[in-house]
Design an enzyme around this catalytic site. Structure first.
Site, mmCIF file in Angstrom:
data_model
loop_
_atom_site.group_PDB
_atom_site.id
_atom_site.type_symbol
_atom_site.label_atom_id
_atom_site.label_comp_id
_atom_site.label_asym_id
_atom_site.label_seq_id
_atom_site.Cartn_x
_atom_site.Cartn_y
_atom_site.Cartn_z
ATOM 1 C CD GLU A 142 15.535 10.657 -37.076
ATOM 2 O OE1 GLU A 142 14.960 11.674 -37.522
ATOM 3 O OE2 GLU A 142 15.185 9.506 -37.391
ATOM 4 C CG HIS A 241 18.781 11.173 -39.931
ATOM 5 N ND1 HIS A 241 19.657 10.314 -39.321
ATOM 6 C CD2 HIS A 241 19.520 12.258 -40.313
ATOM 7 C CE1 HIS A 241 20.872 10.839 -39.317
ATOM 8 N NE2 HIS A 241 20.812 12.027 -39.912
HETATM 9 O O1 LIG Z 1 17.540 7.519 -35.198
HETATM 10 C C1 LIG Z 1 16.432 7.349 -35.661
HETATM 11 O O2 LIG Z 1 16.151 7.282 -36.981
HETATM 12 P P1 LIG Z 1 17.265 7.083 -38.137
HETATM 13 O O3 LIG Z 1 17.698 5.637 -38.015
HETATM 14 O O4 LIG Z 1 16.573 7.326 -39.448
HETATM 15 O O5 LIG Z 1 18.392 8.065 -37.910
HETATM 16 C C2 LIG Z 1 15.259 7.328 -34.752
HETATM 17 O O6 LIG Z 1 15.597 6.615 -33.592
HETATM 18 C C3 LIG Z 1 14.045 6.791 -35.483
HETATM 19 O O7 LIG Z 1 13.101 6.456 -34.541
HETATM 20 P P2 LIG Z 1 11.546 6.229 -34.864
HETATM 21 O O8 LIG Z 1 11.413 5.326 -36.071
HETATM 22 O O9 LIG Z 1 11.065 5.592 -33.597
HETATM 23 O O10 LIG Z 1 10.952 7.598 -35.087
#
Ligand SMILES: O=C(OP(=O)(O)O)[C@H](O)COP(=O)(O)O
Length: 308
Positions: A142, A241
């Site tokens: 991510e 992610h």
């Molecule tokens: O960990 C995250 O994304 P993920 O749940 O897809 O791994 C981020 O905190 C996503 O954050 P955002 O939607 O504010 O860019």
């Protein structure tokens, strides 16, 4: 043929009839030089001798199932949270759906964060394809949210204002403040043994990233490791992610820096891309599953992030 809308925005999410479960990416802007699948397809359809774009490869992208911090509305990023109970179910349901639709994977790529790996395992288990190789890289991690990691988004908005948080989250080349050694999750992240296995020294790993910087670190891996497998005819699942998948979509679909802000992916929903021999999409991406639920999740997310 029904002309697709020019941009994905809240009203289109609301009113545009979905064709075969497709969500049209919000991208046109040919004047900015972006490669745009809508105009590519329209061009082919309007020409004197219509040429149908041939789908040569199928690629699946998947944002992992819900993690504990998704539920708590906290920036999770490089903190290694496991899936919540709902997230486990999302991943299993995703596997069941892919099995029902008859898909078969040859290779799965994940990040080195447990939630993407666990999702891949659950999907493969539900499909009865546990034997399929799973390859992991930090380059699919991510986005590194820097000092924002662990913080609650709603509290951040109260502290810094909604506009600032929106820019940190969706400004394409805006990097949030770097994580400092005094940050409560600094040692948790950088003392984790997994980060000694990367193709760069630990000191060179990011301390904060914009979406652009995610794409910059992801692309070399994509080009050197994933693309050759797709070209060999392997059906690939990328279990990653929200933001690493958005970066990939931006690259593959030629989405502009502005329009990528309104592309959002629900957790646990597989995205099918059909690509031509140059790995360009030949049709809109398809988010597989219950379209009413998917569109409701997209709308909720767009409203929460962009107030659209
Ligand atoms: O960990 C995250 O994304 P993920 O749940 O897809 O791994 C981020 O905190 C996503 O954050 P955002 O939607 O504010 O860019």
């Amino acid at each position: 043929m029904l002309e697709p809308p020019l941009r994905l925005d809240a009203s289109i999410v609301d009113h545009w009839p979905l064709q075969g479960g497709c969500a049209w990416p919000g991208t046109v802007n040919t004047h900015r030089g972006s490669t745009d699948i809508q105009s590519r397809i329209s061009h082919h359809l309007r020409g004197p001798a219509p040429v149908l774009l041939m789908s040569k490869y199928k690629l699946f992208l998947l944002r992992h199932g819900e993690g504990a911090w998704n539920k708590e509305n906290r920036f999770c990023s490089w903190v290694d949270q496991k899936l919540s109970e709902d997230g486990v179910k999302e991943a299993q349901d995703c596997g069941k759906l892919l099995k029902e639709q008859g898909y078969k994977f040859d290779l799965v790529f994940t990040s080195i964060l447990s939630r993407s790996i666990q999702t891949a395992w659950l999907v493969l288990e539900a499909m009865g394809q546990e034997w399929v190789p799973v390859v992991k890289s930090w380059r699919l991690n991510e986005r590194h949210y820097g000092s924002l990691i662990g913080l609650n988004r709603a509290e951040m908005a109260l502290q810094h204002g909604e506009e600032k948080v929106r820019l940190w989250r969706r400004g394409y080349d805006i990097t949030p403040p770097s994580i400092e050694e005094s940050h409560p999750y600094f040692q948790v992240i950088y003392n984790d043994r997994r980060y000694t296995t990367c193709d760069v020294p630990k000191e060179s790993l990011p301390r904060a990233e914009s979406l652009k910087e995610v794409l910059d670190r992801l692309l070399p891996y994509w080009d050197s490791t994933v693309v050759p497998e797709i070209r060999r005819g392997r059906t690939v699942l990328v279990s990653a992610h929200g933001n690493s998948c958005r970066a990939l979509l931006k690259h593959l679909e030629g989405i502009s820096d502005e329009d990528i802000a309104s592309v959002t992916l629900p957790t646990g929903i597989p995205v099918l891309l059909e690509l031509d021999e140059n790995l360009r999409p030949v049709k809109p991406r398809q988010l597989l599953g219950d379209q009413t639920k998917i569109q409701a999740a997209i709308k909720k997310s767009l409203f929460e992030i962009l107030k659209m």
